[in-house]
Design a protein around this motif. Structure first.
Motif, mmCIF file in Angstrom:
data_model
loop_
_atom_site.group_PDB
_atom_site.id
_atom_site.type_symbol
_atom_site.label_atom_id
_atom_site.label_comp_id
_atom_site.label_asym_id
_atom_site.label_seq_id
_atom_site.Cartn_x
_atom_site.Cartn_y
_atom_site.Cartn_z
ATOM 1 N N ILE A 1 0.828 -1.218 0.000
ATOM 2 C CA ILE A 1 0.000 0.000 0.000
ATOM 3 C C ILE A 1 0.857 1.260 0.000
ATOM 4 N N THR B 1 -5.557 -10.677 -2.328
ATOM 5 C CA THR B 1 -6.063 -9.310 -2.189
ATOM 6 C C THR B 1 -5.487 -8.391 -3.259
ATOM 7 N N SER C 1 -5.308 -4.050 -3.471
ATOM 8 C CA SER C 1 -5.597 -2.777 -2.796
ATOM 9 C C SER C 1 -5.604 -1.639 -3.815
ATOM 10 N N TYR D 1 -7.853 3.171 1.543
ATOM 11 C CA TYR D 1 -7.504 2.008 0.724
ATOM 12 C C TYR D 1 -8.698 1.062 0.657
ATOM 13 N N VAL E 1 -9.915 -2.536 -0.482
ATOM 14 C CA VAL E 1 -9.265 -3.835 -0.694
ATOM 15 C C VAL E 1 -10.324 -4.864 -1.099
#
Length: 444
Positions: free
Chosen positions: A78, A107, A109, A120, A122
């Motif tokens: 991130i 995942t 992001s 963020y 996700v």
């Protein structure tokens, strides 16, 4: 209501509403965290983390639901997001559920605006089903490998280039290369010689597995041999098929069973069924079969003449010296007959002290007379058996065969027997021709 009609939703509001609806019903989890705190979770992530409602998750630190081992990687990903709309690469990580159990997820992001603040978003994809499928596949492959390793049948997987991809212990044992690493070895470099069913050496390109690789054809029930590094020859019954029939680039799998002992025992049985156990000569059935084949040909007869040979006075040898000495005499006579004939001639014992000879090819009259004289002389030489000096003479009946000969094998045998009877010295004409007299002693 009138005010609503006067101010219909804008396109942006409609798009946002559709997006919220999509997120709420998405099978994948969606979370938004701002400053490390969860500010939004959809129903899928609530279920995935084992919560009963969104309120149990919103307002909590996002790291509370991330396995400590996955936190550094998450933070690195991130931190790389600097512009609104930037997205991280898909990455696997482990989440911690409310009850403390873990779940593997994938995942992505995205840096986004959330209520006028950078946050963020996700997307979380549950990998549980995939992990279960992978584990099941590993178990199946392990089970398959264990089963193949325990088989008595040899199994070899060969790739499109003719290189060995896998080989089980039974194949290594059959090839005589136990303990060696054959993976990656091309077939033409195997330390053995491949043989076809007739024991003729063949290159790997002629082996049926090459046909399977070239055409995709399944080949079953073929027999081939291998001459091993230790000098042993093993005979195998094999099958070849594509490992993945739907894939034109598939490797081939060759499976085979060692039939060396079976082949040897079958040949022994065939030999016993067609040969006289006392002398090792062809028996009556085999000689008549060869005679029938000769009479049945429309080309030049492969057999020119039939000789019927009977030992004179053999019954007296049995009666006075016993059957054991009689058997020895028959064995020696058989050896002398074989030595006196050509390689293509066929000699068999058809019963008792009677022998039948099939002379191959064309035989001139003077050559036939010389052969008969030579056979009589060979058999007239004294035989020493268990201290006894035994004199044996033979009567020989001659029956020529002719192109288009319409006689049956039994008729030819009868005519040769009659000719032999007429050739006997007067003092030995005790028996009528074969068709009218009983079997002699020492009959096989």
């Amino acid at each position: 209501m009138g005010n609503d009609r006067a101010n219909p939703p804008t396109d942006a509001e409609q798009l946002a509403q559709r997006y919220r609806t999509l997120v709420e019903h998405s099978p994948d989890g969606v979370v938004v965290h701002e400053g490390g705190i969860l500010v939004y979770v959809n129903p899928a992530i609530v279920r995935l983390l084992g919560a009963t409602s969104a309120e149990e998750l919103v307002g909590k630190p996002v790291t509370r639901f991330v396995d400590p081992k996955s936190v550094p990687g998450m933070l690195r990903r991130i931190r790389r997001l600097t512009e609104t709309g930037d997205a991280s690469e898909a990455a696997e990580m482990t989440l911690v559920r409310r009850d403390g159990s873990t779940v593997d997820v994938e995942t992505v992001s995205v840096l986004t605006a959330w209520q006028n603040q950078l946050a963020y978003q996700v997307v979380v994809h549950d990998l549980s089903a995939q992990r279960a499928a992978e584990a099941a596949q590993r178990r199946a492959e392990q089970h398959f490998s264990t089963v193949v390793a325990q088989l008595e049948e040899g199994v070899v997987v060969i790739d499109r280039r003719g290189y060995i991809e896998s080989i089980n212990p039974a194949a290594l044992r059959i090839f005589g290369v136990e303990g060696e690493d054959m993976i990656g070895t091309p077939l033409y470099l195997l330390p053995m010689t491949l043989l076809d069913a007739n024991a003729v050496p063949m290159s790997p390109t002629r082996h049926p597995v090459a046909r399977t690789l070239n055409s995709g054809e399944t080949v079953v029930g073929y027999v081939f041999g291998v001459d091993r590094p230790d000098g042993q020859r093993r005979w195998l019954s094999g099958s070849s098929r594509l490992l993945n029939p739907g894939d034109p680039q598939s490797s081939a799998v060759s499976s085979f069973t060692d039939i060396t002992e079976f082949r040897a025992s079958r040949r022994q049985l065939e030999y016993q069924a067609t040969h006289d156990p006392l002398t090792g000569l062809a028996n009556r059935a085999l000689v008549l079969s060869r005679l029938a084949a000769a009479l049945g040909t429309t080309e030049d007869l492969p057999v020119s003449t039939v000789l019927f040979i009977d030992l004179d006075g053999f019954k007296a040898i049995n009666d006075t010296l016993g059957h054991a000495i009689g058997d020895t005499v028959l064995q020696i006579v058989a050896q002398r007959l074989q030595r006196g004939l050509r390689e293509d001639d066929i000699v068999g014992r058809i019963g008792g002290d009677e022998f039948l000879v099939l002379l191959s090819g064309r035989t001139l009259g003077e050559d036939l007379d010389a052969l008969v004289t030579r056979l009589r002389q060979a058999m007239a030489e004294p035989i020493i058996a268990r201290g006894h000096r035994i004199q044996v003479d033979a009567s020989i009946g001659i029956t020529p065969l002719h192109p288009g000969d319409g006689r049956s094998p039994e008729a030819v045998l009868h005519d040769a027997d009659v000719a032999m009877y007429r050739a006997k010295p007067p003092g030995h004409r005790d028996n009528a021709p074969l068709s009218r007299r009983p079997n002699s002693s020492n009959a096989s």
